[in-house]
Design a protein around this motif. Structure first.
Motif, short mmCIF file in Angstrom:
data_model
loop_
_atom_site.label_atom_id
_atom_site.label_comp_id
_atom_site.label_asym_id
_atom_site.label_seq_id
_atom_site.Cartn_x
_atom_site.Cartn_y
_atom_site.Cartn_z
N UNK A 198 -3.75 71.10 56.54
CA UNK A 198 -3.64 71.09 58.00
C UNK A 198 -3.91 72.48 58.58
N UNK A 199 -3.46 73.52 57.85
CA UNK A 199 -3.69 74.89 58.33
C UNK A 199 -5.16 75.24 58.30
N UNK A 200 -5.88 74.72 57.33
CA UNK A 200 -7.29 75.07 57.17
C UNK A 200 -8.16 74.52 58.30
N UNK A 201 -7.69 73.49 59.01
CA UNK A 201 -8.51 72.96 60.10
C UNK A 201 -8.16 73.59 61.45
N UNK A 202 -7.23 74.54 61.45
CA UNK A 202 -6.92 75.26 62.68
C UNK A 202 -8.01 76.28 62.99
N UNK A 203 -8.05 76.70 64.25
CA UNK A 203 -8.97 77.75 64.64
C UNK A 203 -8.52 79.09 64.02
N UNK B 168 -7.93 82.04 65.16
CA UNK B 168 -6.83 82.74 65.85
C UNK B 168 -5.49 82.03 65.64
N UNK B 169 -5.52 80.70 65.52
CA UNK B 169 -4.30 79.95 65.24
C UNK B 169 -3.80 80.23 63.82
N UNK B 170 -4.75 80.29 62.87
CA UNK B 170 -4.38 80.62 61.49
C UNK B 170 -3.77 82.00 61.39
N UNK B 171 -4.34 82.97 62.14
CA UNK B 171 -3.82 84.33 62.14
C UNK B 171 -2.41 84.39 62.71
N UNK B 172 -2.17 83.59 63.75
CA UNK B 172 -0.83 83.54 64.35
C UNK B 172 0.19 82.98 63.37
N UNK B 173 -0.20 81.91 62.64
CA UNK B 173 0.69 81.33 61.63
C UNK B 173 0.96 82.35 60.52
N UNK B 174 -0.08 83.08 60.12
CA UNK B 174 0.06 84.09 59.06
C UNK B 174 1.06 85.17 59.47
N UNK B 175 0.92 85.68 60.69
CA UNK B 175 1.82 86.75 61.14
C UNK B 175 3.27 86.26 61.24
N UNK B 176 3.43 85.04 61.74
CA UNK B 176 4.79 84.48 61.85
C UNK B 176 5.42 84.29 60.48
N UNK B 177 4.65 83.76 59.54
CA UNK B 177 5.16 83.54 58.18
C UNK B 177 5.45 84.87 57.49
N UNK B 178 4.59 85.84 57.68
CA UNK B 178 4.80 87.16 57.06
C UNK B 178 6.07 87.81 57.60
N UNK B 179 6.27 87.72 58.91
CA UNK B 179 7.48 88.29 59.52
C UNK B 179 8.73 87.60 59.00
N UNK B 180 8.64 86.29 58.83
CA UNK B 180 9.79 85.53 58.34
C UNK B 180 10.13 85.92 56.90
N UNK B 181 9.10 86.10 56.05
CA UNK B 181 9.33 86.46 54.65
C UNK B 181 9.89 87.87 54.51
N UNK B 182 9.48 88.77 55.40
CA UNK B 182 10.02 90.14 55.38
C UNK B 182 11.49 90.13 55.76
N UNK C 170 -8.58 65.86 55.23
CA UNK C 170 -8.77 66.85 56.29
C UNK C 170 -9.94 67.78 55.99
N UNK C 171 -10.04 68.24 54.74
CA UNK C 171 -11.12 69.16 54.38
C UNK C 171 -12.48 68.48 54.50
N UNK C 172 -12.57 67.24 54.10
CA UNK C 172 -13.81 66.48 54.20
C UNK C 172 -14.21 66.30 55.67
#
Length: 422
Positions: free
Chosen positions: A390-395, A397-411, A128-130
């Motif tokens: 797979x996350x690194x190839x997202x746009x 804004x998509x990466x930011x959305x995943x980050x916020x969702x994961x952060x909320x879940x961990x809290x 994916x990175x390549x």
């Protein structure tokens, strides 16, 4: 034109007994071996030829293992193409008198299409990175399945256009022949490479177990075989089958012990886009860390041990070697039935004393499917490394959305402090 149609119709209605047999393969044994073994009986001559060529192939296999994962992948791809060629050639030789239009060309075209689909999926998964760094590849990966379907559809339409009146049934026979061959060779070789990416040990132990079973069953059958095992293979005996089973289980257990000690064999194969190389470096998982196990009471009296140190993978190797020796041979029996249907001894004469490449790998394909199912059912868990790619190839804004969702879940789970909310 009328006479041609009538002839084709008559040919299409011929019984199976009238279908021309595949000519027997020629003897490809090197002249130097023929002269050296000329004084031996046919039985012992075959024994020595098989033995010498087996040692040569095993030596070559060790060399390719030393050269690394990429060379192993090329080997698997080469074997796949050769096995496909041998099976398709049998179909062509049997039915060539029917003058089927485009059969050989379409067969190879479908091979390219199916390989493009499967290996394109692999590139998207593991590189994916390549791919992310090259815009032209991004287009191919994004529309990969649509392109694959379009390519297959082109071949499908070409097949329909090639149909000959009053000769349809035979052409559909050959269309099915091609697709079954693709199922046997391409999909299974793809699974072999998928297993390799999980760690070279998942590639080597199953393959070497099948090889060990094939060799030891032949040796036990050659020297001790008396009781026929199955009518499809008259030379197979119960003595060889049982001797091969115990030898393979012991071999799998011992070989797993030595392989599990090295990162080169146990780490997942990953592509490093910075160095453009495959790497096998990691912290070995629990499967490959020595543990202490209690010996069952019944065995304690025999062995005299209360505990034993071993790698957890060695217990999995028992399942792999058991399948290789009990179920794997049915791939060979299936191939024997196929050859008997067309009254041929071997798929080809590529390897003296052994036959074709397919004759040596008929059990490997069945083994590949089992290993893949075994890994996905009992071994593989979520792969953080693959998910991160797979996350690194997202746009962004998509990466930011995943980050916020994961952060909320961990809290919410108490893993992160609420004060870290931002």
């Amino acid at each position: 034109e009328v006479d041609l149609e009538e002839r084709l119709h008559e040919l299409d209605l011929r019984s199976d007994s009238d279908i021309p047999d595949v000519p027997p393969p020629t003897d490809s044994t090197p002249e130097i071996l023929k002269k050296a073994l000329s004084g031996l009986s046919a039985r012992w001559k075959n024994w020595w030829i098989r033995g010498i060529l087996s040692l040569a192939m095993i030596s070559g296999f060790f060399l390719i293992i030393y050269l690394g994962s990429f060379m192993l992948m090329l080997l698997v791809l080469s074997i796949q193409v050769k096995c496909y060629h041998e099976i398709i050639t049998i179909g062509y030789r049997v039915y060539h008198s029917y003058d089927l239009p485009w059969f050989r060309s379409l067969s190879w075209y479908f091979l390219l299409c199916v390989n493009y689909f499967f290996y394109g999926e692999t590139v998207a998964d593991y590189f994916a990175t390549f791919v992310q760094r090259r815009e032209q590849l991004q287009f191919l990966i994004r529309y990969h399945r649509f392109i694959s379907f379009a390519l297959y559809l082109t071949g499908f339409c070409m097949f329909v256009l090639s149909l000959v009146k009053k000769h349809y049934r035979l052409q559909f026979y050959m269309f099915a022949w091609t697709h079954v061959t693709l199922l046997i060779t391409v999909t299974q070789s793809h699974l072999v490479i998928q297993n390799l990416f999980e760690g070279m040990i998942w590639f080597l132990v199953p393959i070497s177990s099948v090889i060990c079973n094939d060799i030891t069953a032949y040796i036990f059958g050659f020297f001790f075989g008396r009781t026929p095992l199955i009518k499809l293979s008259p030379k197979k005996t119960w003595e060889g089958f049982i001797g091969g089973f115990f030898s393979t289980v012991v071999f799998g257990f011992i070989s797993s012990y030595f392989l599990a000690q090295h990162q080169y064999f146990v780490c997942p194969v990953e592509y490093n886009s910075e160095t453009n190389r495959f790497v096998t470096e990691c912290e070995p998982s629990e499967l490959f860390q020595m543990k202490k196990y209690s010996v069952p009471p019944l065995l304690q009296a025999v062995l005299g041990w209360e505990t034993v140190n071993m790698y957890p993978f060695q217990m999995h190797s028992f399942a792999l070697s058991t399948f290789a020796s009990l179920i794997g041979p049915f791939g060979g029996f299936f191939a024997s039935g196929f050859k008997r249907a067309f009254k041929i001894k071997d798929f080809a004469d590529t390897i003296p004393g052994h036959g074709g490449i397919m004759d040596r790998f008929d059990c490997q394909y069945l083994m590949a499917t089992f290993v893949h199912v075994y890994i996905t059912s009992f071994i593989r868990g979520p792969n953080p490394s693959k998910l991160l790619k797979q996350l690194l190839i997202l746009q962004p804004e998509q990466q930011l959305s995943v980050y916020k969702t994961l952060k909320s879940h961990l809290v919410e789970k108490g893993i992160l402090q609420p004060s870290l909310r931002g």
